[in-house]
Design an enzyme around this catalytic site. Structure first.
Site, PDB file in Angstrom:
ATOM      1  N   GLU A 201     -19.961  13.302  43.659  1.00  0.00           N
ATOM      2  CA  GLU A 201     -19.435  12.204  42.828  1.00  0.00           C
ATOM      3  C   GLU A 201     -20.218  12.062  41.529  1.00  0.00           C
ATOM      4  O   GLU A 201     -20.158  11.038  40.863  1.00  0.00           O
ATOM      5  CB  GLU A 201     -19.478  10.891  43.625  1.00  0.00           C
ATOM      6  CG  GLU A 201     -18.540  10.924  44.829  1.00  0.00           C
ATOM      7  CD  GLU A 201     -18.465   9.588  45.570  1.00  0.00           C
ATOM      8  OE1 GLU A 201     -19.237   8.663  45.230  1.00  0.00           O
ATOM      9  OE2 GLU A 201     -17.642   9.476  46.484  1.00  0.00           O
ATOM     10  N   LYS A 333      -8.945   2.707  50.898  1.00  0.00           N
ATOM     11  CA  LYS A 333      -8.698   4.086  50.465  1.00  0.00           C
ATOM     12  C   LYS A 333      -7.305   4.452  50.983  1.00  0.00           C
ATOM     13  O   LYS A 333      -7.141   4.684  52.197  1.00  0.00           O
ATOM     14  CB  LYS A 333      -9.735   5.033  51.061  1.00  0.00           C
ATOM     15  CG  LYS A 333     -11.143   4.855  50.523  1.00  0.00           C
ATOM     16  CD  LYS A 333     -12.110   5.703  51.336  1.00  0.00           C
ATOM     17  CE  LYS A 333     -13.520   5.683  50.767  1.00  0.00           C
ATOM     18  NZ  LYS A 333     -14.491   6.229  51.728  1.00  0.00           N
TER      19      LYS A 333
HETATM   20  P1  PGA Z   1     -15.796  10.240  51.144  1.00  0.00           P
HETATM   21  O1  PGA Z   1     -16.868   9.084  51.178  1.00  0.00           O
HETATM   22  O2  PGA Z   1     -16.620  11.490  51.042  1.00  0.00           O
HETATM   23  O3  PGA Z   1     -15.142  10.164  52.508  1.00  0.00           O
HETATM   24  O4  PGA Z   1     -14.846  10.043  50.041  1.00  0.00           O
HETATM   25  C1  PGA Z   1     -16.963   8.073  50.273  1.00  0.00           C
HETATM   26  C2  PGA Z   1     -17.414   6.847  50.990  1.00  0.00           C
HETATM   27  O5  PGA Z   1     -17.938   6.925  52.121  1.00  0.00           O
HETATM   28  O6  PGA Z   1     -17.242   5.744  50.467  1.00  0.00           O
HETATM   29 ZN    ZN Z   2     -18.187   4.604  52.281  1.00  0.00          ZN
END
Ligand code: PGA
Ligand code: ZN
Length: 408
Positions: A201, A333
């Site tokens: 990220e 999400k």
């Molecule tokens: P992810 O994790 O790698 O599953 O996108 C992001 C998160 O835990 O907020």
């Molecule tokens: Zn998270």
């Protein structure tokens, strides 16, 4: 809106993994949407793709596209996504669209919403909510580790997040960037093992102990606050399921404090919140431990105690968390369940229950910015996205543009 053609294809996300984009042709023009992918995925999320693989999900989407076009199914408003989901259910008999997959369903529904908005010549956020009049605050990932980088020496904590308290989104992003630069200078001085490497990220992948990192963030926040006269809040996503040893029932840290059972973890997280005045802690316990979440919230009612893997954008899990008073904020999400109808139900239920919704990117992203439009339309007060990187900036830029369109 009638569909003239639908094309689902394979694309690569920011981590060079395969995901799905959906292109739709309507009498008014073409639109598209693409799905992100998580790395520290919770066990209660649905699979990203069909158990038969991504190619199967793609063929499935193309079949649905054909049926939508042939049957001249009219889609005019958000709720009409139900017609699409009913069509999918003719083939997918699983309870949660597991046969199609979360990434596939999200890309399809996001593209369909874009097509409906285009039909009315409206921006997506305005099509979804013409009365929307506020922007979310940004939560930016500055320092990280955990599952978001492959290397031995790294931070146990997945994300250290900055959240400037500003009225305008542009200011918020500007301040996060300034803080990021200041932090980089300090990290280069203090962490001799860090060579500038970034996580998925685009957060700085240092390996300093948690307490030390938090002290640096506190110092930098003070500098930024003094210089720009805005408040800088901060917190962390612990993603604790990723370092929980189910056999010994302990959290296994590589940096201090080594191994902690759930009671000690509770004391430890609580002391970090108090010492550093954290305003945000996500997934401080493994994804089945509603009780420890609840004990932490009881001790720290002013801090946002956030469920991500715990709740997995799933209404039943949110209801359990509300009943047990486990959280006061929830990560949203959309591809954790795929369905935007279900995602909206989770957001609505959260708000009704006084739980703060926070919409979030995934660690493997695309330049799709649907979550920015959803944040505005659904009046979600926070968006978690990165500070650097084309895919993260796509969401920030979109919000800055919306803010301008709104005249806010
Ligand atoms: P992810 O994790 O790698 O599953 O996108 C992001 C998160 O835990 O907020
Ligand atoms: Zn998270």
């Amino acid at each position: 809106m009638k569909i003239e053609g639908l094309d689902a294809i394979k694309v690569l996300n920011s981590r060079s993994e395969e995901t799905i984009a959906v292109y739709i042709k309507t009498p008014k023009g073409k639109v598209s949407a693409a799905s992100p992918s998580g790395k520290s995925r919770g066990k209660y999320e649905i699979n990203q793709f069909s158990s038969k693989g991504i190619n199967f999900s793609i063929s499935f989407l193309n079949l649905i596209g054909k049926r939508l076009a042939e049957n001249q199914i009219v889609l005019e408003k958000f709720e009409d996504l139900e017609k699409v989901e009913n069509l999918i259910k003719e083939y997918d008999k699983s309870e949660n669209f597991e046969f199609l997959g979360g990434n596939a369903l999200f890309a399809l529904e996001a593209a369909l919403l874009r097509a409906m908005a285009l039909e009315k010549s409206m921006e997506l956020w305005k099509f979804l909510n013409p009365k929307a009049n506020s922007l979310p605050r940004s939560l930016g990932n500055a320092i990280g580790g955990g599952m978001h980088i492959k290397k031995e020496l790294k931070s146990d904590i997945q994300e250290f997040l900055l959240c400037p308290e500003t009225k305008h989104l542009y200011d918020s992003h500007f301040l996060s960037l300034q803080a990021y630069k200041e932090l980089k200078k300090k990290l280069l001085e203090c962490d001799k093992n860090w060579n500038g490497e970034l996580t998925d990220e685009k957060a700085m992948a240092t390996s300093l102990p948690t307490e030390y990192t938090l002290t640096l963030i506190r110092d930098v926040s003070k500098i930024i606050e003094k210089k720009y006269k805005f408040r800088m809040q901060y917190g962390m996503d612990m993603a604790a399921s990723t370092f929980f040893d189910a056999k010994t029932q302990e959290y296994v840290y590589k940096n201090l404090p080594k191994r902690l059972d759930s009671k000690k973890q509770l004391q430890y997280v609580s002391s970090l919140i108090k010492q550093h005045n954290l305003f945000y802690v996500e997934d401080p316990f493994q994804e089945d431990d509603f009780e420890s979440f609840s004990n932490l919230l009881k001790k720290n009612p002013k801090c946002l105690i956030v469920g991500d893997d715990l709740t997995a954008t799933n209404l039943e899990r949110l209801k359990k968390a509300v009943k047990m008073k486990s959280i006061n904020a929830i990560i949203i999400k959309p591809n954790q369940n795929g369905s935007l109808l279900r995602t909206k139900e989770v957001v609505d239920f959260a708000k009704k229950s006084k739980i703060v919704p926070i919409i979030s990117h995934r660690s493997g992203e695309t330049s799709d910015y649907t979550i920015a439009d959803l944040a505005v339309a659904w009046k979600i007060p926070f968006i978690k996205t990165g500070i650097l990187g084309r895919e993260r900036l796509a969401k920030i830029d979109r919000l800055i543009r919306i803010e301008r369109e709104m005249g806010a």
